[in-house]
Design an enzyme around this catalytic site. Structure first.
Site, short mmCIF file in Angstrom:
data_model
loop_
_atom_site.label_atom_id
_atom_site.label_comp_id
_atom_site.label_asym_id
_atom_site.label_seq_id
_atom_site.Cartn_x
_atom_site.Cartn_y
_atom_site.Cartn_z
N SER A 197 0.84 -1.20 0.00
CA SER A 197 0.00 0.00 0.00
C SER A 197 0.88 1.25 0.00
O SER A 197 1.67 1.45 -0.91
CB SER A 197 -0.96 -0.04 1.19
OG SER A 197 -1.94 0.96 1.10
N ASP A 344 -8.98 -4.44 -6.24
CA ASP A 344 -8.48 -3.46 -5.27
C ASP A 344 -9.27 -2.17 -5.38
O ASP A 344 -9.31 -1.54 -6.44
CB ASP A 344 -6.99 -3.19 -5.52
CG ASP A 344 -6.32 -2.46 -4.37
OD1 ASP A 344 -6.89 -1.45 -3.90
OD2 ASP A 344 -5.23 -2.88 -3.94
N HIS A 378 -8.16 -4.67 -1.04
CA HIS A 378 -6.92 -3.99 -0.67
C HIS A 378 -6.42 -4.49 0.69
O HIS A 378 -5.23 -4.76 0.85
CB HIS A 378 -7.14 -2.48 -0.62
CG HIS A 378 -5.87 -1.70 -0.49
ND1 HIS A 378 -4.97 -1.56 -1.52
CD2 HIS A 378 -5.34 -1.01 0.57
CE1 HIS A 378 -3.94 -0.82 -1.13
NE2 HIS A 378 -4.14 -0.48 0.14
#
Length: 455
Positions: A197, A344, A378
């Site tokens: 991330s 995502d 995610h």
């Protein structure tokens, strides 16, 4: 050993409770004399250690550590004529190997210095629901015997999302760690990095800039997942969503780095908009997400020009520079693993695929793993990517060659095998699998529900 979400919650609450005590004892980086460089620091080479100290880590990794150090070192912002300093936190396991070093890219996702790893990992104040997951991923590398270096990659400006800053300061953090005489490392030490991330921004740009900025480093591989490779695409995707807070966090970090962007935004953002831009300078990622749940940052209460600020040349040009794969000079020269969920909902898959294609056209050596399970999101991919990322990094550090050229494959996993690494790693992998429990689903429903309850 499989920890469920209830146990994970207890771990997180314990971290909060401990932080209330620890924060009273620790000075924030801007208050801490250690962070103030000595006279003449501007004349030193990048990566030069200016000061060092032994520290205590208060997260769950503490039992895996022989010792931990912090190094203040000379580095830069976006160019060589912008000297600055920052700190890397170095964690040394009991079974430390001196032929390998891992750069662990913690995701701060904020401009506040209280969120930097140099402070938060000492204070035990990692404040988001994935805190135990982030720590457990670092524990994998420590358990294997790797020394781990974790730079404050945003510098004194809080440059979240500013890839050139994060990349340069990470590479200089590696230089400083290799030069630190208490570790027994050398210029020949094999180096690899992992991040997810916001940490994927750091790894992606360290990989991109290494060839031109730090060609002497013996980097053998990079691993990154959930990568926000295109900030414009990310902002367009998450604006008005449960994760909209990352819009203002990114805008704040970029405007803090580029004066021309800051000057323009001060003209076109409303009074409320400018007040919103101050929030990420004081709070960490969970607070930012909670504050701006479903916020529309193209609305008139934030911007006088709607969404047009994103496409104004002064902003558009900078965001294009911060898009991985747009400049052939910034092509990774070490093998790279990219892991991205097709669904995502924070970092768009299409943007990562475009970065992959661009790098491959320039001769990079990249393996793209697409997580195709409909449940992959995610948050869940933080866990799903952790074990293959670790195995890939371990192979590179052990001297095993990555497959040449570029290739892709699909992965339908939405969890990890806690027995994959044997008994010594079972508890760590259990913490990771426990984050998923049985409640993670499409679009990170568990996290969204958590944020709503804590708003």
């Amino acid at each position: 050993m499989k920890l469920n979400l209830f146990i994970l919650g207890l771990l997180t609450l314990a971290a909060h409770a401990y932080a209330l005590v620890a924060r009273d004892k620790l000075l924030l980086p801007h208050e801490d004399p250690f962070f103030q460089p000595p006279d003449g620091w501007q004349d030193k080479e990048v990566g030069t250690i200016l000061r060092s100290r032994k520290v205590t880590i208060k997260t769950l990794v503490k039992d895996n550590l022989k010792e931990a150090w912090q190094l203040l070192y000379r580095t830069t912002y976006t160019s060589d004529d912008e000297p600055t300093t920052t700190v890397t936190t170095v964690m040394v396991p009991h079974n430390a190997q001196n032929d390998s070093l891992v750069l662990f890219a913690d995701f701060e996702d904020s401009s506040a210095d209280r969120c930097a790893p140099s402070y938060s990992w000492r204070a035990g104040s990692l404040d988001d629901p994935s805190a135990s997951t982030r720590v457990a991923i670092a524990m994998l590398y420590l358990q294997e015997g790797y020394i781990v270096t974790m730079p404050d990659k945003e510098g004194n400006r809080g440059a979240f999302g500013s890839g050139h800053v994060e990349g340069r300061q990470s590479l200089d953090g590696i230089r400083a760690t290799l030069a630190f005489d208490k570790l027994g490392l050398s210029k020949d030490t094999r180096v690899a990095g992992h991040g997810y991330s916001g940490g994927g921004i750091q790894i992606g740009w360290a990989a991109s800039l290494k060839k031109t900025y730090a060609p002497e480093l013996n980097v053998v591989g990079w691993s990154a997942g959930g990568v926000p490779s295109n900030l414009t695409a990310l902002i367009e995707k998450i604006n008005g969503s449960p994760f909209a807070g990352f819009v203002v966090a990114g805008l704040t970090g970029v405007s803090s780095t580029y004066p021309e962007v800051k000057e323009y935004m001060e003209k076109v953002f409303t009074k409320q908009g400018l007040e919103d831009m101050e929030f990420p300078k004081k709070f960490c990622s969970t607070g930012i997400v909670l504050r701006f749940l479903f916020k529309d940052f193209f609305a008139k209460d934030f911007s006088k020009v709607g969404d047009r600020y994103l496409y104004e040349p002064v902003v558009r040009n900078i965001l294009e520079k911060l898009t991985m794969g747009t400049n052939p000079d910034y092509t990774p020269d070490a093998p790279m693993l990219l892991m991205q969920a097709k669904n995502d909902e924070v970092a768009p898959y299409e943007a990562v695929k475009k970065t992959y294609d661009s790098w491959c056209q320039e001769g990079a050596q990249v393996h793209l793993v697409t997580l195709n399970n409909p449940l992959s999101s995610h948050a869940s991919t933080t866990v799903t990517s952790s074990l293959p990322g670790f195995l890939w990094v371990r192979d590179r550090l052990q001297g095993k060659l990555a497959e040449s050229g570029c290739h892709e494959n699909k992965n339908f996993d939405v969890g990890i095998n806690t027995n994959a690494l044997g008994e010594d790693f079972k508890g760590i992998l259990g913490i990771l699998q426990g984050f998923l429990g049985d409640k993670i689903g499409p679009n990170d429903e568990y996290l969204i529900d958590w944020f709503k309850k804590h708003k």
